[in-house]
Design a protein around this motif. Structure first.
Motif, PDB file in Angstrom:
ATOM      1  N   SER A 326     -41.150 -39.472  -3.976  1.00 65.96           N
ATOM      2  CA  SER A 326     -42.034 -38.510  -3.884  1.00 65.96           C
ATOM      3  C   SER A 326     -42.099 -37.865  -2.579  1.00 65.96           C
ATOM      4  O   SER A 326     -42.506 -36.689  -2.756  1.00 65.96           O
ATOM      5  CB  SER A 326     -43.309 -39.704  -3.863  1.00 65.96           C
ATOM      6  N   SER A 330     -41.658 -33.749  -2.643  1.00 62.59           N
ATOM      7  CA  SER A 330     -42.659 -33.100  -1.700  1.00 62.59           C
ATOM      8  C   SER A 330     -41.731 -31.756  -0.918  1.00 62.59           C
ATOM      9  O   SER A 330     -42.111 -30.648  -0.561  1.00 62.59           O
ATOM     10  CB  SER A 330     -43.486 -33.787  -0.849  1.00 62.59           C
ATOM     11  N   GLU A 334     -41.602 -27.764  -0.854  1.00 59.26           N
ATOM     12  CA  GLU A 334     -41.958 -26.907   0.254  1.00 59.26           C
ATOM     13  C   GLU A 334     -40.945 -25.923   0.563  1.00 59.26           C
ATOM     14  O   GLU A 334     -41.107 -24.648   0.822  1.00 59.26           O
ATOM     15  CB  GLU A 334     -42.399 -27.929   1.565  1.00 59.26           C
TER      16      GLU A 334
END
Length: 646
Positions: A326, A330, A334
């Motif tokens: 996870s 993420s 980004e």
């Protein structure tokens, strides 16, 4: 340095009986015996652990206070022969006042006594009923257990032989204050902060407490060792859990299970060298130290720490790529967004609504293409304005060529094939080079021919050449000077090779249609190669980059620790041996580390003139930003240290 800048610390929550000083002292001594031989440099016990935190008005009884002093004296005697620093919580009477203190003990001596500054006196807490704040102390030295000891919050405990290793102490509520005392001790040089606590449990308080510890360690660029009272405190109105935490610069290294019925202990190595390096680089930390200077007293100690050959702390073999899925997703989202935003701004600024990309079927050019596609989508510009040029040469294989064609068609870009073989052969003839000699000239002629084509097409269509080279290639100089080394905007310039693969995989799974994703899967499984040398007899890639310069996962590991934390070669070898245990031998690691340093130093001239591109992580090699180095610096000091490692 045999410990490579590491020291081992422990947080301990012993079993206690409220107000039973003898029992509590025995339990503390049992734990001290257990940690003997474990190379523990500092052991932190809870607040008032000698008596128990929940004694209430019994703290007004001289019998209890005197028993606590005798107990500390007994622990001092028991500690003889051990150089571990023991931070033990006890009530200490000074003149007519009582203070809630951390007593620091080593080898039979009391090195210092640190009183609590902030006494909670709200809700379930009423410490001011019994204790005085450190601000009310009228002396800086006390006689305690028939020993003279420094007293105050201005004390730092400093290792005489390891100057960067300094410890500051605070107690429980001090951490919850807007400006904790540890802020000042850290700015005065403490790299390890310890907290003797008795924090009770409420719904969600443990999570908040953990965040406090993490944030304080991050803000102070330090290690933070937190020890709290356990379940055997009085449960008349409150329950305690024995929460133990060790944090370093914003990350939790170790955390205990709470509500344990027996004595609990956690241990971890903390990296003092890394913290010191970070503080030197962080000029805001330096400026804060100047603006908030408070004089401190340094109490020196010495320790004979065992040589560190391996550590039980996790050393991530892929520091650029989060192991948690996870977190990785993420992070990829980004980074991809940063790349897209960077390119979008450049396109808007130049008013060039076309991009030119050399695509090869490799990971780097694929990522650059995906960034361009998302950028043009975001700007509302048709994908047919992305000119994708594939330029087969002597080493191009069917696999990479076919993947290129399929991907460009799936993405609906303006695709063109330009074969460079004839142009390269003509150039060989012009410069008098024998095409059967497969040397650097043979390779670089192709790379420069491709770049010339891209630049000329960009001029023709009034577009930008998008660079594809990644951070790892820039570090190693694995590019042709004024060939693929050059572009008009380099979207991958701070993305390391190990992360490129994760990014392409993430985009494939989250941002692409089914046809494009299918092609991307095969690209992800293709060996990394510049394809500048002819394919083998079976038509497969013969020139595999990692067989020439070494595994990229090692080079990215070296790069991270060399630049991010200024680790010397000896420490990098030590870390790599622990991170890649069972995969690479020490000799292999040394071999490729030599290669890394030689190439990194020799290729600085290329980095001194690299194109613009977005910084996406903590490491960048832009000469306009993070890395400024002379092109003619000598690498000998680093190579000699590698040779010294047995």
């Amino acid at each position: 340095m045999d410990n490579y800048g590491f020291v081992r610390v422990a947080a301990i929550s012993p079993k206690i009986k409220v107000a039973d000083v003898k029992y509590n002292t025995d339990e503390i001594m049992k734990v001290i015996s257990k940690i003997a031989g474990e190379n523990i440099s500092a052991a932190v016990f809870p607040e008032l652990c000698v008596t128990g935190y929940t004694c209430g008005d019994l703290f007004g009884q001289d019998l209890l206070i005197d028993a606590a002093e005798d107990a500390i004296g007994g622990i001092c005697e028991f500690s003889k022969g051990s150089d571990t620093l023991l931070f033990v919580g006890a009530p200490v009477k000074v003149n007519q006042f009582l203070f809630n203190c951390a007593v620091v003990i080593q080898n039979g001596n009391i090195l210092g006594i640190v009183p609590k500054t902030y006494l909670p006196n709200y809700s379930e807490f009423y410490e001011k009923r019994w204790f005085s704040s450190a601000t009310e102390a009228a002396c800086d030295e006390v006689n305690y257990c028939k020993r003279n000891a420094p007293f105050g919050t201005d004390i730092i405990f400093a290792d005489k032989n390891f100057p960067e290793y300094c410890i500051g102490a605070e107690i429980c509520e001090d951490l919850w204050a807007p400006v904790p005392p540890s802020s000042y001790t850290a700015l005065s040089g403490a790299t390890v902060l310890v907290n003797l606590s008795a924090s009770n449990e409420l719904v969600n308080k443990a999570a908040y407490r953990e965040e406090l510890v993490k944030q304080q360690s991050a803000r102070l660029i330090g290690a933070y060792v937190y020890s709290s009272s356990g379940v055997h405190e009085s449960t008349t109105d409150l329950v305690f859990s024995g929460h133990l935490l060790i944090a370093e610069n914003g990350g939790i290294l170790s955390e205990s299970k709470r509500f344990e019925r027996d004595s609990a202990k956690i241990e971890s190595y903390v990296d003092i060298q890394k913290l010191s390096s970070e503080r030197r680089k962080n000029l805001t930390f330096r400026d804060s130290a100047a603006d908030n200077y408070k004089p401190v007293r340094k109490v020196l100690f010495t320790q004979n720490r065992d040589r560190v050959n391996s550590i039980d702390r996790f050393i991530d073999p892929h520091p650029f790529v989060p192991s948690d899925i996870s977190t990785r997703d993420s992070r990829c989202r980004e980074i991809f967004n940063i790349q897209v935003a960077g390119l979008a701004k450049r396109i808007e600024h130049t008013k060039d609504s076309r991009a030119v990309i050399g695509v090869s079927g490799g990971l780097d050019s694929t990522l650059a293409l995906l960034v361009a596609v998302k950028t043009f989508d975001a700007l509302g510009i048709g994908r047919d304005n992305i000119y994708t040029i594939t330029m087969p040469g002597f080493g191009t294989t069917d696999r990479t060529y076919n993947n290129t064609v399929k991907l460009c068609n799936a993405l609906k870009t303006n695709f063109k094939k330009i074969d460079i073989v004839n142009a390269a052969l003509l150039h060989f003839k012009d410069i008098g080079h024998d095409p059967s000699v497969l040397d650097v000239t043979y390779e670089n002629v192709q790379a420069r021919e491709r770049t010339q084509i891209l630049m000329d097409i960009a001029n023709k269509v009034k577009g930008l050449v998008i660079g594809t080279g990644d951070l790892s290639e820039i570090a190693l100089g694995w590019s042709t000077y004024n060939g693929d080394h050059m572009s008009m905007y380099a979207v991958n310039c701070s993305v390391p090779k190990t992360l490129v693969r994760s990014l392409v995989k993430w985009v494939s799974e989250n941002e692409m249609d089914e046809d494009s994703s299918h092609v991307l899967v095969d690209i992800l499984n293709t060996p990394v190669s510049p394809e500048l040398l002819p394919a083998d007899k079976s038509g497969n890639i013969s020139q595999k980059t990692e067989e020439i310069i070494g595994p990229y996962e090692l080079h990215d590991f070296f790069l991270y620790h060399f630049l991010r934390y200024d680790a010397p070669p000896s420490k990098i070898i030590f870390l790599a041996c622990n991170a890649f245990r069972g995969k690479y031998t020490k000799e292999e690691i040394k071999k490729w580390l030599k290669c890394f340093y030689k190439r990194f130093f020799a290729m600085q001239f290329k980095r001194s003139c690299i194109p613009d591109g977005p910084k996406v992580g903590t490491i960048s090699l832009s000469p306009r930003g993070d890395w400024r180095m002379p092109s003619d610096a000598s690498v000998e000091v680093w190579l000699k240290e590698i040779e010294k490692q047995d």
